[in-house]
Design an enzyme around this catalytic site. Structure first.
Site, PDB file in Angstrom:
ATOM      1  N   ASP A 181      43.375 -15.738 -36.739  1.00 19.11           N
ATOM      2  CA  ASP A 181      43.854 -17.016 -36.221  1.00 19.11           C
ATOM      3  C   ASP A 181      44.482 -17.855 -37.325  1.00 19.11           C
ATOM      4  OD1 ASP A 181      42.898 -16.214 -33.875  1.00 19.11           O
ATOM      5  OD2 ASP A 181      41.351 -17.773 -33.659  1.00 19.11           O
TER       6      ASP A 181
ATOM      7  N   GLU B  45      45.817 -16.876 -40.171  1.00 18.63           N
ATOM      8  CA  GLU B  45      47.095 -16.313 -40.612  1.00 18.63           C
ATOM      9  C   GLU B  45      48.188 -16.724 -39.635  1.00 18.63           C
ATOM     10  OE1 GLU B  45      45.202 -12.248 -42.583  1.00 18.63           O
ATOM     11  OE2 GLU B  45      45.993 -12.218 -40.563  1.00 18.63           O
TER      12      GLU B  45
ATOM     13  N   ASP C 130      48.167 -19.240 -37.502  1.00 12.01           N
ATOM     14  CA  ASP C 130      48.427 -20.681 -37.576  1.00 12.01           C
ATOM     15  C   ASP C 130      49.322 -21.032 -38.751  1.00 12.01           C
ATOM     16  OD1 ASP C 130      46.922 -21.117 -35.377  1.00 12.01           O
ATOM     17  OD2 ASP C 130      45.152 -21.863 -36.427  1.00 12.01           O
TER      18      ASP C 130
ATOM     19  N   SER D 201      53.312 -16.414   1.792  1.00 10.26           N
ATOM     20  CA  SER D 201      51.896 -16.139   1.545  1.00 10.26           C
ATOM     21  C   SER D 201      51.545 -14.809   2.207  1.00 10.26           C
ATOM     22  CB  SER D 201      51.031 -17.275   2.057  1.00 10.26           C
ATOM     23  OG  SER D 201      51.400 -17.569   3.366  1.00 10.26           O
ATOM     24  N   LEU D 202      50.303 -14.399   2.064  1.00  7.82           N
ATOM     25  CA  LEU D 202      49.901 -13.092   2.575  1.00  7.82           C
ATOM     26  C   LEU D 202      48.919 -13.254   3.718  1.00  7.82           C
ATOM     27  CD1 LEU D 202      49.217 -11.176  -0.769  1.00  7.82           C
ATOM     28  CD2 LEU D 202      51.168 -10.903   0.747  1.00  7.82           C
TER      29      LEU D 202
ATOM     30  N   GLU E 206      46.631  -4.020  -6.182  1.00  6.17           N
ATOM     31  CA  GLU E 206      46.511  -4.848  -7.392  1.00  6.17           C
ATOM     32  C   GLU E 206      45.419  -5.879  -7.164  1.00  6.17           C
ATOM     33  OE1 GLU E 206      50.312  -6.762  -7.698  1.00  6.17           O
ATOM     34  OE2 GLU E 206      51.353  -4.863  -7.469  1.00  6.17           O
TER      35      GLU E 206
ATOM     36  N   ARG F 268      54.688 -23.139  -7.066  1.00 12.93           N
ATOM     37  CA  ARG F 268      55.049 -22.662  -5.741  1.00 12.93           C
ATOM     38  C   ARG F 268      55.546 -23.798  -4.847  1.00 12.93           C
ATOM     39  NH1 ARG F 268      53.232 -21.874  -0.644  1.00 12.93           N
ATOM     40  NH2 ARG F 268      53.407 -19.758   0.179  1.00 12.93           N
TER      41      ARG F 268
ATOM     42  N   GLU G 190      50.952 -14.840 -11.493  1.00  9.90           N
ATOM     43  CA  GLU G 190      49.854 -15.770 -11.316  1.00  9.90           C
ATOM     44  C   GLU G 190      49.465 -16.386 -12.659  1.00  9.90           C
ATOM     45  OE1 GLU G 190      49.209 -16.019  -8.189  1.00  9.90           O
ATOM     46  OE2 GLU G 190      47.237 -16.925  -7.970  1.00  9.90           O
TER      47      GLU G 190
ATOM     48  N   LYS H 250      50.003  -3.318  -1.227  1.00 11.90           N
ATOM     49  CA  LYS H 250      51.443  -3.400  -0.955  1.00 11.90           C
ATOM     50  C   LYS H 250      51.991  -2.006  -0.680  1.00 11.90           C
ATOM     51  CE  LYS H 250      51.732  -7.133  -4.311  1.00 11.90           C
ATOM     52  NZ  LYS H 250      52.214  -7.617  -5.603  1.00 11.90           N
TER      53      LYS H 250
ATOM     54  N   CYS I  34      17.237 -39.427 -31.069  1.00  7.47           N
ATOM     55  CA  CYS I  34      16.766 -38.525 -30.009  1.00  7.47           C
ATOM     56  C   CYS I  34      16.751 -37.071 -30.521  1.00  7.47           C
ATOM     57  CB  CYS I  34      17.688 -38.636 -28.799  1.00  7.47           C
ATOM     58  SG  CYS I  34      17.308 -37.473 -27.489  1.00  7.47           S
TER      59      CYS I  34
HETATM   60  S1  IVH Z   1      52.152 -10.568  -4.016  1.00  5.19           S
HETATM   61  C1  IVH Z   1      55.067 -12.234  -0.420  1.00  5.19           C
HETATM   62  N1  IVH Z   1      50.396  -9.928  -5.817  1.00  5.19           N
HETATM   63  O1  IVH Z   1      48.144 -14.595  -3.777  1.00  5.19           O
HETATM   64  C2  IVH Z   1      53.902 -12.631  -1.261  1.00  5.19           C
HETATM   65  N2  IVH Z   1      50.259 -12.112  -4.871  1.00  5.19           N
HETATM   66  O2  IVH Z   1      49.202 -15.316  -0.593  1.00  5.19           O
HETATM   67  C3  IVH Z   1      53.764 -11.705  -2.399  1.00  5.19           C
HETATM   68  N3  IVH Z   1      48.468 -13.496  -5.826  1.00  5.19           N
HETATM   69  O3  IVH Z   1      49.474 -17.445  -3.972  1.00  5.19           O
HETATM   70  C4  IVH Z   1      52.565 -12.033  -3.195  1.00  5.19           C
HETATM   71  N4  IVH Z   1      47.701 -11.995  -7.246  1.00  5.19           N
HETATM   72  O4  IVH Z   1      50.234 -16.153  -6.051  1.00  5.19           O
HETATM   73  C5  IVH Z   1      50.812 -10.892  -4.979  1.00  5.19           C
HETATM   74  N5  IVH Z   1      48.921  -9.205  -7.459  1.00  5.19           N
HETATM   75  C6  IVH Z   1      49.345 -10.167  -6.630  1.00  5.19           C
HETATM   76  C7  IVH Z   1      48.734 -11.436  -6.572  1.00  5.19           C
HETATM   77  C8  IVH Z   1      49.220 -12.382  -5.668  1.00  5.19           C
HETATM   78  C9  IVH Z   1      47.555 -13.227  -6.785  1.00  5.19           C
HETATM   79  C10 IVH Z   1      48.548 -14.780  -5.092  1.00  5.19           C
HETATM   80  C11 IVH Z   1      49.933 -15.334  -4.959  1.00  5.19           C
HETATM   81  C12 IVH Z   1      49.878 -16.149  -3.699  1.00  5.19           C
HETATM   82  C13 IVH Z   1      48.805 -15.487  -2.923  1.00  5.19           C
HETATM   83  C14 IVH Z   1      49.412 -14.681  -1.797  1.00  5.19           C
END
Ligand code: IVH
Length: 659
Positions: A32, A34, A36, A81-82, A110, A133, A168, A284, A425
């Site tokens: 650290d 070095e 810095d 979102s998923l 993943e 986002r 992320e 996926k 104390c």
């Molecule tokens: S793929 C089309 N991969 O989970 C959406 N999302 O609802 C593709 N997240 O807030 C997202 N790890 O930020 C994907 N390996 C990963 C992820 C990931 C975390 C989060 C993402 C989002 C939420 C998905």
């Protein structure tokens, strides 16, 4: 001028390489200090020549930009979102839907990291924008903050015209626990989980604050992958790695849903051993052409699903509520609960933060409660199960007197915390010593809480400064203290005298003064003497020193007890000047061993010199030793150097290297 510019380029390269070794390759090459010292030299050159600063200079990572607000930016493609799956049945349904359109589909799995989405844009290989986002279509531009994340490359390996990456941003569990602990000590509100902490850190108007939070980033998606010759999600991750991104290493390919389901169930257990929080897995379809065929519903892709790990909440009973006294006198109520297993370990204590939290959740002694681990690390009570009450439960009262010293307990206005006001104390004294010797402070190894307690109880020390006056004969008389450990401990204490001003300031445990502030103050004042005499005006004139910290510092140094404490340290020859040297780091990255009797310098002097010039003074010779400085009557280390072919310098030759 030319030479200086060349040096600047060289420094940037060295820093980037060190960063990559640390964050991407997981194989640190520099210590650290070095590291810095290289950054400091770079900052110094850029301060003299602001016209040389470029957006991809590693200096941009240290933060310093203060925004008034975050401009809104439109994402190149909407962030979706998923859909969620909670069990094997949901996963099989997903598989059926996928196979009705893409019968041959393979899956990649993943981790779903529990942080927040950060979208990055690179133009000509340079990071030009980082954004949150937001609502999926518009996010907030947080580029200066994103640059402080070391795992985000400022420049790609290849100069591709445009690359949009998503991933992320997250806070590691360890940083989260530490941050909350510090905030609790300060009487500030704590973050509920690492995700909130990461989001709060990235939305700081002052990027220096973000920099101090040590966030991580895992990249997982890119836009227009075909333009980069990438055809599967697996290749996306490989491509991102090849460009310098950190990709979560735990991804796997599966051909059938059965194998995938078994894997998901296994991972639910393993997640507790990871240094970051995950709330599930993302499954996926691997092939990007198949992904396109599957397309999207209104909100989410049909080619992916999030498998959510079961939330770990357990039921237990609050058997008692005890109060712990911290270093700054804050009284933290802690629930003693009937032991239960949650998130991979047995829990018998849970923090209750403060009285407001207890009242708000109406937690009583004897209550059945739901418990979880905040951020997968900190045991915390979610709620009382009031329907299970029998009427025998008792309300908790914050004591009026400190449970450890009977000192008066007060609650200052505007603060959530109760504090013990007694300066004598014992709990505060013990915590102060534990803090003083901790790793980021004076770093005295072998001095854990139990030994500190023993030293205080036996009267061998009354405060941390007394450590420097410990005598071997008395130390070995302590129970369970062997000769060897006493010797090691005294050595470690001896060594800590050379830590320098920045860790020392932090070690003093002044309210509001953290590790980072220690460094800033050390750099600004150079010596303890000057710091001791400073005024509030002078202090607030320094960037990053706010009024609360300035007040607290002046108050601390005005106390007679502080002066006495510092004098004791000074008499023991504890180093009180800043390590920050104006010397060029000619030994950066080099490990140097000094051996034999020297004429010109004391041993500690030459070792300090090595460090001032950016090197590391090591104690044993190995193949990695850059060179050995040998004085008279050098013995085995000299022999070892000769054997390994490590260069050996005389004192004179060494001194010629210095300017
Ligand atoms: S793929 C089309 N991969 O989970 C959406 N999302 O609802 C593709 N997240 O807030 C997202 N790890 O930020 C994907 N390996 C990963 C992820 C990931 C975390 C989060 C993402 C989002 C939420 C998905």
């Amino acid at each position: 001028m030319r030479a200086e510019y060349d040096r600047l380029l060289e420094l940037r390269q060295m820093i980037e390489e060190a960063n990559e070794h640390y964050y991407v390759l997981n194989n640190p090459k520099l210590t650290d200090s070095e590291f810095d010292s290289l950054v400091r030299e770079l900052l110094e050159i850029e301060r003299k020549h602001p016209e040389w600063i470029t957006p991809d200079s590693p200096s941009q990572r240290v933060g310093g930009t203060v925004a008034k607000e975050f401009p809104k930016v439109q994402h190149a493609e909407q962030l979706l979102s998923l859909d969620n799956a909670f069990n094997a049945g949901d996963l099989r349904d997903f598989d059926r839907r996928v196979r009705s359109i893409a019968p041959e589909a393979e899956y990649i799995v993943e981790y779903k990291i529990d942080g927040l989405t950060v979208a990055l844009t690179y133009e000509d290989g340079i990071l030009v924008r980082g954004a949150t986002r937001g609502d999926g279509e518009y996010g907030e531009e947080i580029t200066a903050n994103v640059k402080t994340i070391s795992a985000v490359p400022l420049r790609l390996k290849e100069k591709t015209p445009r690359l949009d990456v998503r991933g992320e941003g997250y806070m590691p569990k360890g940083s989260f626990a530490k941050l909350n602990e510090e905030r609790e000590e300060e009487g500030l509100s704590t973050f509920a989980n690492p995700r909130n902490a990461a989001a709060g850190s990235l939305r700081q108007l002052d990027s220096k604050v973000t920099a101090s939070r040590k966030l991580g980033y895992f990249a997982y998606q890119m836009l227009t992958p075909e333009a980069h010759g990438v055809n599967t999600q697996f290749e996306v991750l490989e491509y991102l790695k090849s460009q310098g991104f950190v990709v979560n290493p735990e991804y796997r390919l599966f051909k059938t849903i059965d194998e995938l389901i078994t894997f998901c169930e296994e991972k639910a257990e393993e997640r507790h051993n990871l240094p970051y929080e995950t709330d599930g897995l993302v499954i996926k379809v691997n092939d990007l052409a198949q992904q396109r065929e599957l397309g999207f519903t209104a909100k989410s892709p049909r080619w992916a699903i999030a498998y959510k790990f079961p939330a770990e909440q357990v039921e237990t009973v609050v058997e008692d509520i005890i109060v712990r006294v911290g270093r700054t006198g804050v009284l933290t109520p802690t629930a003693v609960v009937r032991p239960v297993t949650v998130a991979g370990s047995t829990v018998s204590r849970a923090t209750l933060h403060n009285l407001d939290n207890i009242r708000q959740k109406d937690i009583r002694i004897g209550d059945y409660v739901l418990l979880h681990k905040a951020g997968d690390v900190i045991p915390e009570i979610i709620q009382a199960l009031t329907e299970k009450r029998t009427g025998d439960e008792r309300l908790f009262q914050m004591p009026d007197l400190c449970p450890e010293c009977q000192g008066l307990v007060v609650r200052e206005e505007g603060e959530a915390a109760h504090r013990c006001t007694s300066i004598t104390c014992p709990a505060q004294q013990r915590e102060a010593v534990i803090h003083f010797v901790s790793r980021d402070a004076m770093n005295i190894e072998g001095l854990g809480p139990a030994v500190v307690q023993q030293l205080l109880e036996s009267g061998l020390i009354k405060d941390a400064a007394d450590l420097y006056y410990l005598e071997f004969d008395k130390l070995v008389q302590l129970e369970r203290m062997g000769k060897k450990s006493a010797e090691n401990l005294l050595n470690a204490i001896q060594q800590s005298k050379e830590r320098g001003l920045a860790p020392l300031i932090f070690a003093l445990g002044i309210r509001h003064v953290g590790e980072k502030a220690g460094k800033i103050l050390a750099q600004a004042f150079g010596t303890m003497d000057r710091l001791q005499e400073t005024t509030e005006e002078q202090l607030t004139g320094i960037p990053d020193i706010g009024p609360a910290m300035a007040k607290s510092l002046v108050k601390f140094f005005s106390q007679e007890s502080t002066r006495h404490f510092i004098e004791k340290l000074r008499d023991a020859r504890v180093k009180m000047i800043a390590q920050t040297s104006t010397r060029p780091p000619i030994f950066a990255g080099k490990s140097i061993v000094v051996t034999g009797a020297l004429q010109k310098w004391e041993r500690s002097e030459i070792e300090n010199l090595i460090e001032e010039y950016g090197g590391k003074a090591a104690s044993s010779v190995s193949k990695k030793t850059a060179f050995v400085v040998a004085g008279e009557k050098a013995g085995s280390k000299l022999a070892k150097a000769r054997e390994l072919g490590v260069p050996v310098l005389t004192e004179e030759e060494f001194s010629q290297l210095l300017d």
